[in-house]
Enzyme design. Structure first.
Site, mmCIF file in Angstrom:
data_model
loop_
_atom_site.group_PDB
_atom_site.id
_atom_site.type_symbol
_atom_site.label_atom_id
_atom_site.label_comp_id
_atom_site.label_asym_id
_atom_site.label_seq_id
_atom_site.Cartn_x
_atom_site.Cartn_y
_atom_site.Cartn_z
ATOM 1 C CB CYS A 380 -74.169 41.458 -51.878
ATOM 2 S SG CYS A 380 -73.384 42.756 -50.882
ATOM 3 C CG HIS A 519 -78.712 43.602 -52.186
ATOM 4 N ND1 HIS A 519 -78.703 42.384 -51.550
ATOM 5 C CD2 HIS A 519 -77.642 44.295 -51.712
ATOM 6 C CE1 HIS A 519 -77.675 42.334 -50.714
ATOM 7 N NE2 HIS A 519 -77.014 43.476 -50.792
ATOM 8 C CD GLU A 521 -81.802 40.916 -53.095
ATOM 9 O OE1 GLU A 521 -81.203 41.033 -52.000
ATOM 10 O OE2 GLU A 521 -81.218 40.901 -54.201
#
Length: 547
Positions: A380, A519, A521
């Site tokens: 990001c 994102h 993750e």
């Protein structure tokens, strides 16, 4: 119809209700049941989207664009069940819904009260999707006795009485403090916590007792006697080296069996724990170590980057190495040399964030990783900082920066290679935003598709050229700078399907340098590591062997 398990906490906060809920969900799955997990938060914010990371930790984003509590990340990581916007609610959202209905005249002029209107709204939330799964696990934030949580507890009391007998149970987490002076575990706080529950019409069926010391059998019997639960439903919960040991640890203490016994499910299906045995094996039997620096601005609170830390752990498991995550404050590079600090790491990760503070340090970290050929993953804002660094130092755009920083300062100082995103495509609709819009829920949120460039590193990592990843941002790299940046060597290897929004950049002459606008993750799991994190850690291992 689903059976309901309500998970509450007492004595103190941060006991690990979310982890216990996630572990229990995983154990029920191991026995062949389907589950869904939900979080009910008593705070008055509508959602965590506008809360400071120092205040609340990370914001976990679902595929359908809900900004939720970080516990939903635990739920997904342990069960693999994708959370959605119906799995997280706050007092703020409940009251907002009730007041919106009142303004529309939905209550036909009645006086609006906590009972029945607020509690009915909570019960309506609980019932959503109840015919989809075998078990619905609902965690209530905070501790019993908190004034903000009382409407939730009252709604649960009503809900359990309205359901057929045996369809709802309550699991309560408490703390058994140890007094070193007397060498004793004290059960009185647990007794008082249960008494508080009983005073509002709720009684626990299962007690989970956190303790740093072994709980003697006589203490378990005492807790069972005074808290009115069966002795085998008093479950010890000890500290663990890794959160991924929790399912096996709780199974060893009999948590899943106690829950099934409380529902009268007998004989219970035997669990298949192979997945968690493999996870535990990968955690404890490693072939080496790597050091990864996370250069961020919220490093004083690790929960601000919870999913990133866990995804790195998953990447380590995929490569059978131990990942040592070390937190580096980006602002430190205002005062010290980047090389002295970052030269000792095998890889560098720059995560997301908001605002200008610390961004020059992140840009220096990206430059150091590019020039020294150290594996770099920018997420990001971390991608945007890598693009700004490339623009300044490789493409000759000396005043490159982000429109976000000019908006914050109230003055035009930069050439905005990163701009405020005012329009994008979501499904079949065009979404438009203004800088003056409310902050909550106005970002580009949730899962969006991206097209990857054939032959690029990311296409190789993913094994496909079509992906869907979760976003949370309102600023975007300006595609009009693409040609100039690509001429300098920065490849735009991932784009939105319409070709208007850059999703991934990578340096072609670098061993491993990738920036992503989304994102990744948020979708990583211990038994299914995200491919980007798995390959990032692989690159870190390779780099460690070159040193």
């Amino acid at each position: 119809m689903a059976r309901y398990i309500f998970i509450t906490g007492g004595v103190v906060s941060s006991l690990g209700k979310g982890l216990a809920s996630a572990a229990l969900g995983a154990l029920l799955q191991a026995r062949g049941f389907s589950v869904r997990l939900r979080k009910l938060d008593p705070y008055l914010n509508v959602d965590p989207g506008t809360m400071s990371p120092f205040e609340h930790g990370e914001v976990f984003v679902t595929d359908d664009g809900a900004e939720t509590d970080l516990d939903l990340g635990h739920y997904e990581r342990f069960t693999g069940v994708a959370a959605r916007n119906t799995d997280s609610i706050s007092s703020g959202r409940i009251y907002s819904n009730v007041l919106e209905k009142e303004r529309r005249g939905a209550y036909l002029g009645k006086t609006i009260q906590v009972i029945p209107h607020v509690t009915n709204e909570i019960k309506d939330f609980l019932r959503q999707g109840e015919d989809e799964v075998d078990f619905m696990l609902c965690e209530i934030g905070g501790t019993v006795g908190d004034i903000e949580g009382l409407p939730f507890f009252e709604a649960i009391r009503q809900f359990t009485h309205e359901r057929p007998r045996g369809e709802c149970i309550l699991m309560h987490l408490t703390l058994l403090p140890y007094l070193a002076a007397s060498g004793e575990l004290k059960t009185k706080p647990t007794q008082h916590s249960v008494k508080e529950l009983q005073s509002i019409g709720l009684a626990p069926d299962v007690l989970v007792c956190r303790s740093e010391h072994p709980i003697p059998e006589k203490e378990r019997d005492k807790i069972a006697l005074f808290c009115n639960v069966r002795p085998d439903a008093v479950i010890p919960a000890y500290d663990l080296k890794s959160i991924y040991e929790a399912p096996l640890a709780y199974h060893g203490q009999g948590l899943d069996q106690a829950v099934l016994d409380a529902f009268g499910i007998s004989p219970a299906p035997r669990p298949n724990l192979e997945r968690w045995l493999d996870v535990q094996d990968r955690i404890h039997n490693t072939d080496g170590d790597v050091r990864v620096a996370i250069v961020g601005k919220y490093v004083q609170l690790e929960d601000a980057y919870k999913s990133i830390k866990e995804a790195l752990t998953h990447g380590g498991m995929a490569n059978r190495v131990k990942v040592h995550v070390e937190w580096v404050d980006a602002e430190d590079f205002d005062k010290e040399d980047v090389g002295e600090r970052l030269g000792q790491y095998n890889a560098i990760l720059v995560p997301g964030g908001f605002g200008e503070r610390g961004t020059e340090g992140k840009i220096k970290a990206a430059q150091f990783a590019r020039e020294r050929k150290i594996p770099y993953l920018g997420i990001c804002l971390g991608m945007q900082m890598a693009v700004i660094e490339a623009a300044r130092n490789a493409a000759g755009i000396e005043k490159a920066g982000s429109e976000e920083f000019d908006h914050e300062a109230g003055a035009k100082r930069f050439e905005p290679v990163v701009y405020h995103l005012k329009e994008w495509i979501q499904g079949n609709q065009t979404v438009t935003r203004k800088e003056t819009d409310d902050k909550g829920g106005t970002m580009r949120l949730g899962a969006y598709n991206a097209s990857l460039k054939e032959g690029s590193r990311v296409a190789e990592v993913y094994g496909t050229t079509r992906i869907a990843e979760r976003h949370r941002h309102r600023y975007e790299v300006d595609v009009k700078y693409r040609e100039k940046l690509e001429n300098a060597g920065l490849c735009f290897s991932g784009m939105s399907p319409d070709g208007r929004l850059p999703e991934i950049v990578e340096w072609q002459d670098h061993p491993w340098f990738i920036g992503v606008q989304f994102h990744p993750e948020l979708k990583s799991k211990p038994f299914e590591p995200h491919p980007l994190f798995a390959d990032f850690v692989r690159a870190a291992v390779e780099n460690s062997r070159l040193v």
